[in-house]
Design a protein around this motif. Structure first.
Motif, PDB file in Angstrom:
ATOM      1  N   ASN A  57      43.245  49.172  47.009  1.00 12.17           N
ATOM      2  CA  ASN A  57      44.062  48.137  45.837  1.00 12.17           C
ATOM      3  C   ASN A  57      44.336  49.269  45.005  1.00 12.17           C
ATOM      4  O   ASN A  57      45.668  49.141  44.335  1.00 12.17           O
ATOM      5  N   LYS A  58      43.590  50.633  44.616  1.00  8.00           N
ATOM      6  CA  LYS A  58      43.941  51.398  43.567  1.00  8.00           C
ATOM      7  C   LYS A  58      43.394  52.757  43.649  1.00  8.00           C
ATOM      8  O   LYS A  58      42.284  52.591  44.542  1.00  8.00           O
ATOM      9  N   GLY A  72      47.935  42.125  48.668  1.00  8.49           N
ATOM     10  CA  GLY A  72      47.646  42.492  47.389  1.00  8.49           C
ATOM     11  C   GLY A  72      47.056  41.549  46.218  1.00  8.49           C
ATOM     12  O   GLY A  72      47.717  40.461  46.431  1.00  8.49           O
ATOM     13  N   GLY A  73      45.951  41.620  45.665  1.00 10.86           N
ATOM     14  CA  GLY A  73      45.241  40.926  45.085  1.00 10.86           C
ATOM     15  C   GLY A  73      45.703  40.220  43.771  1.00 10.86           C
ATOM     16  O   GLY A  73      46.306  40.991  42.894  1.00 10.86           O
ATOM     17  N   LYS A 115      49.275  47.371  45.263  1.00 10.66           N
ATOM     18  CA  LYS A 115      49.713  45.958  45.561  1.00 10.66           C
ATOM     19  C   LYS A 115      50.254  45.801  46.870  1.00 10.66           C
ATOM     20  O   LYS A 115      51.548  45.495  47.031  1.00 10.66           O
ATOM     21  N   GLN A 116      49.183  45.798  47.864  1.00 11.24           N
ATOM     22  CA  GLN A 116      49.788  45.961  49.318  1.00 11.24           C
ATOM     23  C   GLN A 116      50.450  44.830  49.746  1.00 11.24           C
ATOM     24  O   GLN A 116      50.164  43.729  49.098  1.00 11.24           O
ATOM     25  N   SER A 121      45.282  49.325  52.878  1.00  9.65           N
ATOM     26  CA  SER A 121      43.863  48.767  52.645  1.00  9.65           C
ATOM     27  C   SER A 121      43.333  48.876  51.233  1.00  9.65           C
ATOM     28  O   SER A 121      42.711  47.967  50.823  1.00  9.65           O
ATOM     29  N   THR A 131      37.970  44.287  41.967  1.00  7.88           N
ATOM     30  CA  THR A 131      38.506  42.639  41.557  1.00  7.88           C
ATOM     31  C   THR A 131      38.216  42.684  40.139  1.00  7.88           C
ATOM     32  O   THR A 131      37.554  43.157  39.347  1.00  7.88           O
ATOM     33  N   GLU A 149      41.052  46.659  48.667  1.00  8.34           N
ATOM     34  CA  GLU A 149      41.245  45.331  48.356  1.00  8.34           C
ATOM     35  C   GLU A 149      40.341  44.254  48.897  1.00  8.34           C
ATOM     36  O   GLU A 149      39.589  44.754  50.036  1.00  8.34           O
ATOM     37  N   GLU A 150      40.013  43.399  48.215  1.00 10.15           N
ATOM     38  CA  GLU A 150      38.842  42.285  48.759  1.00 10.15           C
ATOM     39  C   GLU A 150      39.695  41.837  50.157  1.00 10.15           C
ATOM     40  O   GLU A 150      38.469  41.579  50.820  1.00 10.15           O
ATOM     41  N   ALA A 172      40.812  43.254  52.431  1.00  7.44           N
ATOM     42  CA  ALA A 172      41.197  44.228  53.388  1.00  7.44           C
ATOM     43  C   ALA A 172      40.296  44.261  54.642  1.00  7.44           C
ATOM     44  O   ALA A 172      40.738  44.952  55.734  1.00  7.44           O
ATOM     45  N   PRO A 203      49.554  37.364  43.154  1.00  3.26           N
ATOM     46  CA  PRO A 203      49.293  38.239  44.497  1.00  3.26           C
ATOM     47  C   PRO A 203      50.520  38.671  45.106  1.00  3.26           C
ATOM     48  O   PRO A 203      51.447  37.907  44.862  1.00  3.26           O
TER      49      PRO A 203
END
Length: 274
Positions: A90-91, A139-140, A134-135, A88, A47, A71-72, A74, A236
């Protein structure tokens, strides 16, 4: 006006069709294969919100590793994933460009070497890389920040190459940049705290303007070049479409890299150039 003049004026460049679509697809397929082979023993959530930034050992020791960050949004309250592992994350970071042959080949091309020289790097070193998912739906948001906060040199030399591996739109969380914002000066540094963990060291408490950001809606294959001092962000992704991207951050080997920077690499794997 040259690319270097444009870059000096606005702090970023948007270069369409810099990478062939087939190269984008190959990088996406390789990332998917890496995720398939990832068995999460350690769950680390990425994050950019200062109050919840993860500073665990998994994150802090990722400078010369290939690590996976969730991701937060997820997880369910009980800690289980809301959706498949592949949807799920982020990177992936932060040494793909050194440890994976395909990512290294993508990151080290004559065109990129020429561009980094054109933009003033005398001894370009590829320091950090990230595959950003960036799901869809989760995606946050990424708050406004300057890359030199996290990859500081003295003097500041950080240069970001951000590749759109899929179309980036307002709906799926494209980048936003503040034209000319690289002239506001560096606001803070993200450093390793003396007692462990990390901290933000404020250099200039004057806030970055909140107005004036412009969206960078770009097509697949576009390269966005970001000055290390340029404030930028992304919204987002609430759409059903992902927004995969790959970024590489460079520094100039002629500049000093302070020991208190968060990103460390082992003596066996110093950053190297093209």
């Amino acid at each position: 006006m040259s690319r270097a003049d444009d870059f000096e004026r606005q702090g970023f460049l948007v270069l369409p069709d810099f990478v062939p679509a087939a190269s984008c697809d190959a990088l996406k397929a390789r990332a998917e294969a890496l995720v398939e082979g990832f068995q999460p023993e350690t769950v680390s959530i990425f994050t950019t919100h200062e109050q919840t930034r993860t500073s665990d050992e998994y994150f802090l020791s990722s400078g010369d590793q290939i690590r996976f960050f969730f991701e937060e949004g997820a997880f369910r309250p009980d800690g289980s994933l809301r959706q498949a592992k592949a949807l799920s994350l982020n990177k992936i970071g932060h040494a793909l460009h050194d440890l994976d042959p395909l990512f290294s080949e993508f990151s080290r091309t004559p065109a990129l070497a020429a561009l980094s020289a054109e933009l003033g790097l005398r001894q370009p070193l590829l320091l950090q890389s990230m595959y950003i998912f960036k799901q869809p739906h989760i995606g946050g948001e990424v708050n406004s920040h300057q890359d030199s906060t996290f990859l500081y040199t003295d003097p500041p030399t950080c240069l970001g190459f951000w590749f759109a591996l899929e179309d980036a739109t307002l709906e799926n969380g494209c980048l936003w940049a503040l034209p000319g914002g690289h002239r506001v000066g560096l606001k803070k540094r993200f450093v390793r705290a003396p007692g462990g963990g990390t901290a933000f060291r404020v250099l200039d408490a004057t806030p970055v303007p909140e107005e004036g950001f412009v969206p960078l809606e770009v097509k697949k294959g576009t390269l966005v070049v970001l000055h290390g001092l340029l404030p930028h962000k992304s919204g987002p992704n609430t759409s059903p479409k992902s927004r995969h991207a790959y970024s590489v951050h460079l520094i100039d080997g002629a500049a000093s890299y302070p020991l208190d920077n968060w990103l460390h690499r082992s003596a066996q794997m110093p950053p190297r150039g093209f």
